[in-house]
Design a protein around this motif. Structure first.
Motif, PDB file in Angstrom:
ATOM      1  N   GLY A  68       0.815  -1.210   0.000  1.00 34.08           N
ATOM      2  CA  GLY A  68       0.000   0.000   0.000  1.00 34.08           C
ATOM      3  C   GLY A  68       0.841   1.250   0.000  1.00 34.08           C
ATOM      4  O   GLY A  68       2.068   1.189  -0.083  1.00 34.08           O
ATOM      5  N   PHE A  69       0.156   2.386   0.100  1.00 28.02           N
ATOM      6  CA  PHE A  69       0.856   3.663   0.245  1.00 28.02           C
ATOM      7  C   PHE A  69       0.858   4.023   1.730  1.00 28.02           C
ATOM      8  O   PHE A  69       1.867   3.936   2.396  1.00 28.02           O
ATOM      9  CB  PHE A  69       0.184   4.742  -0.607  1.00 28.02           C
ATOM     10  CG  PHE A  69       0.843   6.083  -0.505  1.00 28.02           C
ATOM     11  CD1 PHE A  69       2.179   6.237  -0.852  1.00 28.02           C
ATOM     12  CD2 PHE A  69       0.149   7.202  -0.067  1.00 28.02           C
ATOM     13  CE1 PHE A  69       2.808   7.479  -0.756  1.00 28.02           C
ATOM     14  CE2 PHE A  69       0.774   8.445   0.024  1.00 28.02           C
ATOM     15  CZ  PHE A  69       2.100   8.575  -0.322  1.00 28.02           C
ATOM     16  N   ALA A  70      -0.290   4.349   2.277  1.00 28.43           N
ATOM     17  CA  ALA A  70      -0.392   4.634   3.707  1.00 28.43           C
ATOM     18  C   ALA A  70      -0.486   3.318   4.475  1.00 28.43           C
ATOM     19  O   ALA A  70      -1.114   2.361   4.026  1.00 28.43           O
ATOM     20  CB  ALA A  70      -1.626   5.488   3.977  1.00 28.43           C
ATOM     21  N   LEU A 120      -2.606   4.109   9.909  1.00 23.78           N
ATOM     22  CA  LEU A 120      -2.942   5.484   9.519  1.00 23.78           C
ATOM     23  C   LEU A 120      -4.289   5.516   8.804  1.00 23.78           C
ATOM     24  O   LEU A 120      -5.115   6.406   9.055  1.00 23.78           O
ATOM     25  CB  LEU A 120      -1.847   6.061   8.615  1.00 23.78           C
ATOM     26  CG  LEU A 120      -2.116   7.455   8.043  1.00 23.78           C
ATOM     27  CD1 LEU A 120      -2.281   8.485   9.148  1.00 23.78           C
ATOM     28  CD2 LEU A 120      -1.001   7.885   7.094  1.00 23.78           C
ATOM     29  N   VAL A 121      -4.527   4.529   7.940  1.00 24.28           N
ATOM     30  CA  VAL A 121      -5.807   4.487   7.226  1.00 24.28           C
ATOM     31  C   VAL A 121      -6.947   4.320   8.226  1.00 24.28           C
ATOM     32  O   VAL A 121      -7.975   5.006   8.148  1.00 24.28           O
ATOM     33  CB  VAL A 121      -5.818   3.341   6.183  1.00 24.28           C
ATOM     34  CG1 VAL A 121      -7.180   3.262   5.505  1.00 24.28           C
ATOM     35  CG2 VAL A 121      -4.711   3.541   5.156  1.00 24.28           C
ATOM     36  N   THR A 162      -7.682   7.440   9.940  1.00 23.38           N
ATOM     37  CA  THR A 162      -8.303   8.412   9.042  1.00 23.38           C
ATOM     38  C   THR A 162      -9.795   8.153   8.893  1.00 23.38           C
ATOM     39  O   THR A 162     -10.601   9.076   8.942  1.00 23.38           O
ATOM     40  CB  THR A 162      -7.627   8.356   7.661  1.00 23.38           C
ATOM     41  OG1 THR A 162      -6.225   8.545   7.828  1.00 23.38           O
ATOM     42  CG2 THR A 162      -8.161   9.441   6.726  1.00 23.38           C
ATOM     43  N   ILE A 163     -10.160   6.877   8.706  1.00 23.83           N
ATOM     44  CA  ILE A 163     -11.568   6.580   8.428  1.00 23.83           C
ATOM     45  C   ILE A 163     -12.366   6.303   9.706  1.00 23.83           C
ATOM     46  O   ILE A 163     -13.582   6.229   9.679  1.00 23.83           O
ATOM     47  CB  ILE A 163     -11.715   5.396   7.433  1.00 23.83           C
ATOM     48  CG1 ILE A 163     -11.164   4.095   8.028  1.00 23.83           C
ATOM     49  CG2 ILE A 163     -11.039   5.717   6.114  1.00 23.83           C
ATOM     50  CD1 ILE A 163     -11.471   2.872   7.178  1.00 23.83           C
ATOM     51  N   ARG A 168     -12.869   3.713  11.454  1.00 23.58           N
ATOM     52  CA  ARG A 168     -13.552   2.429  11.648  1.00 23.58           C
ATOM     53  C   ARG A 168     -12.563   1.343  11.274  1.00 23.58           C
ATOM     54  O   ARG A 168     -11.508   1.635  10.720  1.00 23.58           O
ATOM     55  CB  ARG A 168     -14.832   2.339  10.799  1.00 23.58           C
ATOM     56  CG  ARG A 168     -14.644   2.578   9.326  1.00 23.58           C
ATOM     57  CD  ARG A 168     -16.005   2.760   8.634  1.00 23.58           C
ATOM     58  NE  ARG A 168     -15.859   3.491   7.385  1.00 23.58           N
ATOM     59  CZ  ARG A 168     -15.625   2.920   6.197  1.00 23.58           C
ATOM     60  NH1 ARG A 168     -15.523   1.614   6.094  1.00 23.58           N
ATOM     61  NH2 ARG A 168     -15.492   3.658   5.110  1.00 23.58           N
TER      62      ARG A 168
END
Lengths: 320, 307
Positions: B237-239, B243-244, B247-248, B250
């Protein structure tokens, strides 16, 4: 309108408030106030100079994020004529965090590509606070290719905390979209002038963030990782960002010293938001000068020279 | 031959290859006391059996981490790999001292891995094709890309272009090497530019993403290849997932950023078990290598008889 106060400005802001309060009093009834006001004005001025003439890297990061700092669309409005905005990546959506347009800078026809933070909460939500999705990078790459095909120089404005790190961003290939921008930008047969105007956050900035002439505003930054995230990795504590900011060599002055950028554009005392028109005009002059200097160059030479410039970046030892 | 005969000849031919085509577990010569536990099937394995299967669990197919040199040796034609640019070593240009001093991390990485930095590159032959091959080793500062990794990768592309070779890279990485600041970020642009020039010269580039591949390496040369494969179970992945998730706000769906889900989302071409990798990559090169580049001389992995 009350100005947004950055953490390190607080002592100054308090004095300024006191000064305003004093000035609101009736001087005629209390003449000794006049002297007090004059003293306070001198004190405010002294503090302003000491605060802003030696900003630490972390303080510069805060200035670069100031909500009233001029944004890409302020530069576009202030500097360019005959603007034809290009929208959409032709695959998924139009990402408003990335601005692309055909535009004319004092008679010079160019392609403008820039991260686009908003001026209000509503704008920022629509523009994802200037953090592009994959479709934003694909839009930028589309604009690059178009510029390359029709011989339009590319002018980019960097102002992003970084590429958007959401679930769908990952699923739609954030890394792929950025990588393709890097490859395309490297091979463009037209001059590329880069202006760092605010935040230069990691790969999301780099995707439109290298070229033949690179300038950065004095208090903008450009970094491999945000100081906060660096602090979390090193110390598990985002509060230690000031240390990370210093360690990362992320200021315009640092990057000039490292040979990554070509020029630093000075900002007025207190930052670009104090005199936005002056700063926008100065950036415009510098971009125009860079475009003129690159205008006559052979296209193949331009690409080869850009490649050699990239190849030369890096510090290592080579034995024997 | 008439087409009907041709079809008849192919009847009963196997079109797929088993995922665990490793050698039969040996009953003798297993070093005493060398056991290994498989994190996937929890089985207890003889290290010797695992090694014979290219560090793949013979029971469940779990792919263990491999060091860079072993990855390359397992992929290229035997005895053809010849390292280049081994003399490059990392400096500490920013004198980065936040947290653990960078100099100390480098020293320790060199000692524990015996490598001079995270990337190992060299000339080799693969299925008889002349290639420049490279691998990143996660043990060396998380296979992060600093100046040396960027320079080795860029030189690998440049060399391939000069000598008309294909490029095959086995990629793992935590991303850019933050201890080198912007010098590290710019390696993304440098390696991407070099990959673009190889493509422009009409030479093929195949990347194989192994566990884990993230950040600035994913978002540069790793995915600019003509064909992208991944090892089973690789996270890409990138992030990073944490971190993902932040960010979201959930939890992430099962299989998020796994090699298999990347195939579903159209980001990579296939998940290829390690034991099939050599054949798969060499078949791709059969299709993509320009005919005149695969001369008999170049196939030895050497150039004009010298390295």
């Amino acid at each position: 309108m009350a100005r947004f106060v950055m953490e390190f400005e607080r002592p100054l802001a308090e004095l300024e408030e006191k000064l305003i309060a004093l000035k609101a009093l009736d001087i005629a009834t209390t003449p000794e106030l006049a002297a007090e006001i004059a003293d306070l004005e001198r004190e405010v001025e002294r503090l302003r100079v000491t605060l802003y003439s030696a900003l630490s890297p972390w303080e510069k990061v805060q200035v670069s994020r100031h909500p009233e700092r001029p944004k890409t669309d302020d530069y576009v409005r202030g500097l360019f004529d005959d603007v034809v905005e290009l929208r959409g990546d032709r695959a998924h959506a139009d990402d408003q965090s990335m601005f692309t347009a055909l535009a004319t800078l004092a008679g010079r026809r160019v392609m403008v590509i820039g991260h686009n933070k908003g001026h209000s909460t509503k704008e920022n939500v629509a523009r994802n606070f200037g953090s592009p999705h994959p479709e934003g990078f694909r839009k930028a790459e589309r604009a690059m290719r178009l510029a390359g095909r029709f011989g339009l120089p590319v002018v980019t404005f960097l102002d992003t905390a970084g590429a958007s790190p959401g679930l769908e961003d990952e699923e739609r290939g954030q890394a792929w979209a950025i990588a393709r921008c890097l490859e395309t930008l490297a091979g463009l047969p037209v001059p590329v002038v880069v202006a760092g105007i605010g935040e230069g956050g990691s790969g999301g900035a780099l995707a439109i963030g290298f070229g033949d002439r690179m300038l950065m505003l004095e208090h903008s930054y450009y970094s491999v990782i945000s100081p906060e995230m660096c602090a979390v990795i090193l110390h598990k504590d985002a509060a230690r960002a000031p240390e990370s900011a210093a360690a990362l060599s992320l200021t315009a002055a640092d990057l000039l010293r490292l040979g990554i950028i070509d020029e630093v554009v000075p900002e007025p005392l207190g930052g670009a938001h104090r005199e936005p028109d002056t700063v926008i005009a100065e950036v415009g002059l510098r971009i125009a000068a860079a475009l003129d200097a690159l205008a006559g160059d052979d296209r193949a030479d331009l690409v080869e020279r850009r490649y050699q410039r990239l190849r030369a970046i890096g510090v290592y030892n080579e034995a024997g | 031959m008439p087409i009907n005969d041709w079809f008849k000849q192919r009847e009963g031919r196997r079109y797929t290859v088993s995922g665990q085509g490793c050698a039969e577990p040996a009953t003798d010569g297993v070093p005493d006391g060398v056991w290994r536990s498989c994190p996937q099937c929890k089985g207890t394995l003889y290290q010797g059996d695992v090694a014979r299967c290219l560090s793949v669990c013979p029971h469940c197919g779990h792919h263990f981490e491999l060091i860079a040199r072993d990855r390359i040796e397992a992929l290229v034609d035997p005895g053809t790999f010849a390292e280049i640019d081994g003399a490059l070593t990392s400096a500490d240009p920013l004198r980065f001292s936040a947290g653990k001093p960078y100099g100390t991390s480098l020293e320790r990485a060199c000692q524990t891995t015996g490598m001079t930095d995270a990337a190992l590159t060299g000339r080799a032959a693969l299925g008889g094709h002349p290639v420049v091959v490279g691998a990143l080793d996660f043990r060396f500062v998380g296979a992060s890309m600093g100046s040396v990794v960027g320079e080795r990768i860029a030189r690998a592309f440049d060399l391939a272009r000069d000598e008309r070779r294909g490029v095959v890279l086995l990629v793992a990485s935590g991303g850019a090497r933050m201890q080198e600041g912007m010098l590290s970020l710019m390696q993304m642009a440098k390696t991407s530019a070099a990959a673009g020039r190889l493509a422009g010269a009409g030479l093929p580039y195949v990347s194989v993403l192994v566990n884990p591949t993230y950040g600035g390496v994913t978002a540069s040369f790793a995915v600019l290849s003509d064909v992208i494969f991944a090892e089973p179970g690789a996270m890409i992945g990138f992030a990073g997932p944490r971190l993902v998730e932040q960010t979201i706000r959930r939890s992430l769906p099962k299989g998020f950023q796994s090699a298999a889900s990347l195939v579903e989302h159209g980001m990579i071409d296939d998940v290829v078990p390690r034991v099939e990798l050599r054949r798969r990559v060499s078949t791709v090169l059969d299709y993509l290598m320009p005919a005149h580049a695969s001369g008999a001389d170049a196939a030895s992995g050497t150039q004009g008889g010298e390295l």
